[in-house]
Enzyme design. Structure first.
Site, PDB file in Angstrom:
ATOM      1  N   TYR A  69       0.825  -1.223   0.000  1.00 51.05           N
ATOM      2  CA  TYR A  69       0.000   0.000   0.000  1.00 51.05           C
ATOM      3  C   TYR A  69       0.855   1.267   0.000  1.00 51.05           C
ATOM      4  CZ  TYR A  69      -4.066  -2.879   0.064  1.00 51.05           C
ATOM      5  OH  TYR A  69      -5.025  -3.799  -0.319  1.00 51.05           O
ATOM      6  N   HIS A 122     -14.446   0.794  -1.035  1.00 50.21           N
ATOM      7  CA  HIS A 122     -13.320  -0.066  -0.629  1.00 50.21           C
ATOM      8  C   HIS A 122     -12.295   0.686   0.218  1.00 50.21           C
ATOM      9  CE1 HIS A 122     -14.102  -3.123  -4.121  1.00 50.21           C
ATOM     10  NE2 HIS A 122     -14.946  -3.256  -3.113  1.00 50.21           N
ATOM     11  N   GLY A 190     -15.037   1.384 -16.264  1.00 45.40           N
ATOM     12  CA  GLY A 190     -13.730   0.793 -15.985  1.00 45.40           C
ATOM     13  C   GLY A 190     -13.669  -0.177 -14.822  1.00 45.40           C
ATOM     14  N   THR A 191     -14.627  -1.089 -14.763  1.00 43.80           N
ATOM     15  CA  THR A 191     -14.535  -2.126 -13.728  1.00 43.80           C
ATOM     16  C   THR A 191     -14.901  -3.471 -14.348  1.00 43.80           C
ATOM     17  OG1 THR A 191     -15.340  -2.873 -11.580  1.00 43.80           O
ATOM     18  CG2 THR A 191     -16.855  -1.507 -12.837  1.00 43.80           C
TER      19      THR A 191
HETATM   20  P1  OAD Z   1      -9.907  -4.643 -12.489  1.00 42.71           P
HETATM   21  O1  OAD Z   1      -8.420  -4.495 -12.592  1.00 42.71           O
HETATM   22  O2  OAD Z   1     -10.449  -5.980 -12.162  1.00 42.71           O
HETATM   23  O3  OAD Z   1     -10.564  -4.198 -13.855  1.00 42.71           O
HETATM   24  C1  OAD Z   1     -10.197  -3.017 -14.509  1.00 42.71           C
HETATM   25  C2  OAD Z   1     -11.174  -2.775 -15.640  1.00 42.71           C
HETATM   26  O4  OAD Z   1     -10.808  -1.535 -16.227  1.00 42.71           O
HETATM   27  C3  OAD Z   1     -11.164  -3.818 -16.750  1.00 42.71           C
HETATM   28  O5  OAD Z   1     -12.496  -4.161 -17.050  1.00 42.71           O
HETATM   29  C4  OAD Z   1     -10.521  -3.089 -17.937  1.00 42.71           C
HETATM   30  O6  OAD Z   1     -11.069  -3.470 -19.174  1.00 42.71           O
HETATM   31  C5  OAD Z   1     -10.886  -1.651 -17.619  1.00 42.71           C
HETATM   32  N1  OAD Z   1      -9.985  -0.638 -18.177  1.00 42.71           N
HETATM   33  C6  OAD Z   1      -8.653  -0.704 -18.423  1.00 42.71           C
HETATM   34  N2  OAD Z   1      -8.193   0.447 -18.949  1.00 42.71           N
HETATM   35  C7  OAD Z   1      -9.269   1.280 -19.038  1.00 42.71           C
HETATM   36  C8  OAD Z   1      -9.466   2.621 -19.509  1.00 42.71           C
HETATM   37  N3  OAD Z   1      -8.476   3.346 -20.013  1.00 42.71           N
HETATM   38  N4  OAD Z   1     -10.721   3.143 -19.448  1.00 42.71           N
HETATM   39  C9  OAD Z   1     -11.747   2.407 -18.941  1.00 42.71           C
HETATM   40  N5  OAD Z   1     -11.619   1.154 -18.490  1.00 42.71           N
HETATM   41  C10 OAD Z   1     -10.401   0.591 -18.532  1.00 42.71           C
HETATM   42  O7  OAD Z   1     -10.399  -3.542 -11.470  1.00 42.71           O
HETATM   43  P2  OAD Z   1     -11.813  -3.427 -10.730  1.00 42.71           P
HETATM   44  O8  OAD Z   1     -12.882  -4.166 -11.460  1.00 42.71           O
HETATM   45  O9  OAD Z   1     -12.034  -1.990 -10.452  1.00 42.71           O
HETATM   46  O10 OAD Z   1     -10.521  -4.389  -4.511  1.00 42.71           O
HETATM   47  O11 OAD Z   1     -11.504  -4.188  -9.390  1.00 42.71           O
HETATM   48  C11 OAD Z   1     -12.495  -4.237  -8.408  1.00 42.71           C
HETATM   49  C12 OAD Z   1     -11.839  -4.496  -7.080  1.00 42.71           C
HETATM   50  O12 OAD Z   1     -11.049  -5.682  -7.179  1.00 42.71           O
HETATM   51  C13 OAD Z   1     -10.837  -3.427  -6.673  1.00 42.71           C
HETATM   52  O13 OAD Z   1     -11.425  -2.328  -6.035  1.00 42.71           O
HETATM   53  C14 OAD Z   1      -9.895  -4.152  -5.783  1.00 42.71           C
HETATM   54  C15 OAD Z   1      -9.742  -5.402  -6.638  1.00 42.71           C
HETATM   55  O14 OAD Z   1      -9.244  -6.529  -6.113  1.00 42.71           O
HETATM   56  C16 OAD Z   1      -9.750  -4.459  -3.397  1.00 42.71           C
HETATM   57  O15 OAD Z   1      -8.535  -4.373  -3.405  1.00 42.71           O
HETATM   58  C17 OAD Z   1     -10.526  -4.646  -2.148  1.00 42.71           C
END
Ligand code: OAD
Length: 258
Positions: A69, A122, A190-191
């Site tokens: 972190y 989170h 972006g998730t």
């Molecule tokens: P991920 O890393 O799983 O997913 C990232 C997403 O962003 C993917 O769907 C990519 O396609 C998309 N992406 C990449 N570049 C992008 C861009 N320029 N514009 C838009 N989208 C883009 O991250 P999250 O789904 O946010 O939790 O992860 C959810 C949670 O899992 C996080 O908060 C974290 C993680 O483990 C904890 O640490 C508790």
């Protein structure tokens, strides 16, 4: 009510009665240079989730957790909001309290872009708290690179990052559920759509009474795991697609104004 200029310019139809629920994930900060979690260059390639993002990992090796972190703090402190963060801040400026932002991100780029009506489900990277007592989390930008840097609370507990780890309960769920009940537009950016409960928000919103009129949009370079739940998926990088979608002009998105 009369439509504002923004409401007329936006590619997503916005009426003066609409209420926005926006959910963001790591992808919105990717163009600011912050690594996402999944995928080939993702953070979970270099680290195991259970080592650095679980209560058990913390008990086993707090030094490793704090190093992870601290690196995230360093990266976030050196990053700046991108046009996607600014587009959401600008949308909030136009919609006022009809705009609600729920982010899974722990960085502070939304706030630095000007977003105010937001919750970090989170937790927050620049906050720390005791791992034993209920003393309030406090602002903390320190880097804890080795054990000598670690702090203890007055109660004897150890100071840990104020991040919601796997196996812990996300923050602000009551407010989030209330906003899901009353939004008319849901915009997800972006998730990956694989981490619960956020991945289910779009399903929950669609199951509620009066959801027939709800419109749900996704913005990101690839389809998320829950893509079938969206009215429309806008493929592309958030920094390019979002300003266009919400009717923000190019100069404004560079200047960071509505
Ligand atoms: P991920 O890393 O799983 O997913 C990232 C997403 O962003 C993917 O769907 C990519 O396609 C998309 N992406 C990449 N570049 C992008 C861009 N320029 N514009 C838009 N989208 C883009 O991250 P999250 O789904 O946010 O939790 O992860 C959810 C949670 O899992 C996080 O908060 C974290 C993680 O483990 C904890 O640490 C508790």
């Amino acid at each position: 009510m009369v439509q504002s200029k923004r409401e007329m310019r936006s590619r997503i139809a916005i009426s003066s009665e609409d209420r926005f629920f926006v959910l963001t994930g790591a992808g919105i900060s990717a163009e600011s240079g912050l690594a996402t979690f999944r995928g080939s260059d993702g953070l979970w390639e270099g680290e195991r989730v259970e080592d650095v993002a679980s209560p058990r990992g913390w008990q086993r090796d707090p030094e490793r957790v704090w190093r992870f972190y601290s690196q995230r703090r360093k990266a976030a402190a050196g990053a700046a909001p991108n046009p996607a963060h600014r587009a959401l801040a600008s949308l909030e400026k136009s919609l006022g309290e009809r705009f609600f932002l729920c982010t899974q991100n722990v960085d502070d780029l939304h706030e630095r872009a000007g977003s105010r009506n937001l919750v970090h489900m989170h937790g927050e990277l620049f906050q720390s708290r005791c791992d034993r007592c209920t003393r309030k989390a406090f602002a903390d930008a320190r880097l804890y690179m080795c054990q000598q840097d670690h702090l203890r609370c007055e109660c004897g507990g150890r100071i840990r990052p104020d991040i919601v780890w796997f196996g812990e309960v996300p923050y602000h769920m009551e407010r989030i559920l209330a906003e899901l009940q009353r939004c008319t537009v849901m915009l997800v950016v972006g998730t990956s759509g694989v981490v619960q409960p956020a991945a289910n928000f779009v399903h929950w919103a669609r199951l509620r009474d009066g959801a027939a009129a709800l419109r749900t949009y996704y913005v990101g370079p690839e389809h998320p795991a829950n893509a079938e739940a969206f009215t429309q998926v806008f493929e592309g990088r958030a920094g390019e697609r979002l300003p266009w979608l919400v009717g923000m002009s190019e100069e404004d998105s560079v200047r960071g104004e509505a």
